[in-house]
Scaffold this motif. Structure first.
Motif, PDB file in Angstrom:
ATOM      1  N   GLU A 251      16.014  33.224 -28.440  1.00  0.00           N
ATOM      2  CA  GLU A 251      16.204  33.294 -29.786  1.00  0.00           C
ATOM      3  C   GLU A 251      17.457  33.835 -29.940  1.00  0.00           C
ATOM      4  O   GLU A 251      18.622  33.767 -30.467  1.00  0.00           O
ATOM      5  CB  GLU A 251      15.602  34.397 -30.979  1.00  0.00           C
ATOM      6  N   TYR A 280       8.289  27.299 -30.030  1.00  0.00           N
ATOM      7  CA  TYR A 280       8.528  26.529 -30.628  1.00  0.00           C
ATOM      8  C   TYR A 280       8.600  25.248 -30.917  1.00  0.00           C
ATOM      9  O   TYR A 280       9.081  24.239 -32.084  1.00  0.00           O
ATOM     10  CB  TYR A 280      10.242  27.355 -30.062  1.00  0.00           C
ATOM     11  N   SER A 283       6.513  23.728 -33.416  1.00  0.00           N
ATOM     12  CA  SER A 283       7.026  24.071 -34.700  1.00  0.00           C
ATOM     13  C   SER A 283       7.559  22.307 -35.632  1.00  0.00           C
ATOM     14  O   SER A 283       8.045  21.663 -35.178  1.00  0.00           O
ATOM     15  CB  SER A 283       7.995  25.359 -34.231  1.00  0.00           C
ATOM     16  N   ASN A 288      13.673  25.355 -35.176  1.00  0.00           N
ATOM     17  CA  ASN A 288      13.188  26.080 -33.910  1.00  0.00           C
ATOM     18  C   ASN A 288      13.080  25.356 -32.692  1.00  0.00           C
ATOM     19  O   ASN A 288      12.861  26.189 -31.811  1.00  0.00           O
ATOM     20  CB  ASN A 288      11.889  25.954 -34.231  1.00  0.00           C
ATOM     21  N   HIS A 289      13.211  24.292 -32.870  1.00  0.00           N
ATOM     22  CA  HIS A 289      13.698  23.050 -31.486  1.00  0.00           C
ATOM     23  C   HIS A 289      14.688  24.213 -30.222  1.00  0.00           C
ATOM     24  O   HIS A 289      14.802  23.483 -29.971  1.00  0.00           O
ATOM     25  CB  HIS A 289      13.922  21.752 -31.855  1.00  0.00           C
TER      26      HIS A 289
END
Length: 315
Positions: A251, A280, A283, A288-289
């Motif tokens: 993150e 991720y 997702s 998120n990628h």
């Protein structure tokens, strides 16, 4: 995602010839510190050899950390103490140092800064010529009767292990002025400790002030692009395509690299694990990628065999 290794990119574990090719292709290596280079006062096995080898081979090595608790000079001493003998002051970019540059060079603050943070953060500001509110609160003081410093033009929030409710209350009062800047060194939510315990990070303090003030903080550290802009301003000719960001937190480190157009590498010696990255990657949320690393290694010590292969080629 940046780079020219599409054949084996995308949350893929690499080593051997692939890792050697990647090392040869990159000119700049950006490393997070905690969880990548060391754990507290213990260096990650092989990390010093990797960093020293990159430097000796003419690669540009930069350390990009959200830890604002110590000044850069202290980092230099720690690197040397842990066996990283070639690290210089100008290679270190902490969120504290970059916050000082932001206040001095970008917004050109004209007035005092109220700091929620450790002494290391204050020292970075002072060395940049940024005036900080310097006042010791009486233990019995409350927000009802304490003095409020005049001419406060910015509130800067970092990790503060001596946080008090009065500090939060004062900051909330200053932030009622819409002209007062609301800045944060980083928004890391927590940090791992031994024995499964955690330490609340700067992000938890920011959240409290955002609720109290009804405002959003401008974050200086990763994943903000500003830290890369600091690097680019101090190293001429930095090409994002020639950079590799190595970190342990999806993150912050991986998103930082993605935001700046850098190839990213996750090392599994810190917070995030391969399973987290795969969640991720699968997702349905496109955002998120950006948290998915291009490459994954168990530890940066995985670089060492690649160095040995290069040395064998030379000899």
């Amino acid at each position: 995602m940046a780079g020219a290794f599409g054949g084996f990119k995308g949350c893929q574990k690499i080593r051997g010839p692939q890792l050697r090719s990647l090392m040869e292709a990159k000119d700049y290596f950006l490393f997070d510190c905690d969880g990548v280079i060391w754990h507290g006062e213990q260096a990650v096995t092989g990390a010093a050899k990797v960093v020293n080898a990159l430097i000796s081979r003419g690669k540009n090595v930069v350390f990009v950390t959200n830890n604002s608790t110590r000044p850069r000079e202290s980092y230099v001493h720690k690197f040397f103490r842990l066996g990283f003998t070639g690290v210089m002051l100008e290679q270190i970019f902490s969120s504290g140092y970059c916050s000082a540059l932001y206040l001095r060079d970008v917004v050109k603050v004209r007035g005092q800064v109220f700091v929620i943070g450790c002494d290391g953060l204050r020292r970075e500001l002072q060395e940049a010529g940024i005036p900080c509110v310097e006042e010791e609160d009486d233990p019995a003081a409350t927000i009802y009767d304490c003095a409020l410093a005049p001419d406060v033009k910015a509130v800067l929030v970092g990790h503060d292990d001596k946080l008090t409710f009065l500090k939060l209350a004062k900051a909330s009062c200053f932030l009622r002025d819409p002209e007062c800047l609301f800045l944060a060194t980083d928004n890391d939510p927590w940090h791992p400790l031994s024995g499964g315990r955690i330490l609340p990070g700067s992000g938890s303090l920011i959240a409290a002030l955002e609720v109290a003030s009804g405002r959003k903080a401008t974050v200086i550290g990763k994943p903000s692009r500003f830290m890369f802009e600091c690097i680019s301003s101090q190293f001429s000719g930095v090409d994002p395509a020639q950079c590799l960001m190595v970190g342990d937190r999806l993150e912050t480190d991986m998103l930082f690299g993605s935001n700046c157009g850098l190839d990213t590498m996750l090392t599994l010696t810190g917070v995030s694990q391969l399973e987290d990255a795969e969640v991720y990657r699968s997702s349905e949320l496109t955002a998120n990628h950006s948290l998915v690393p291009d490459y994954v290694v168990d530890t940066i010590a995985d670089f060492l065999p690649a160095f040995e292969e290069l040395d064998e080629q030379i000899n």
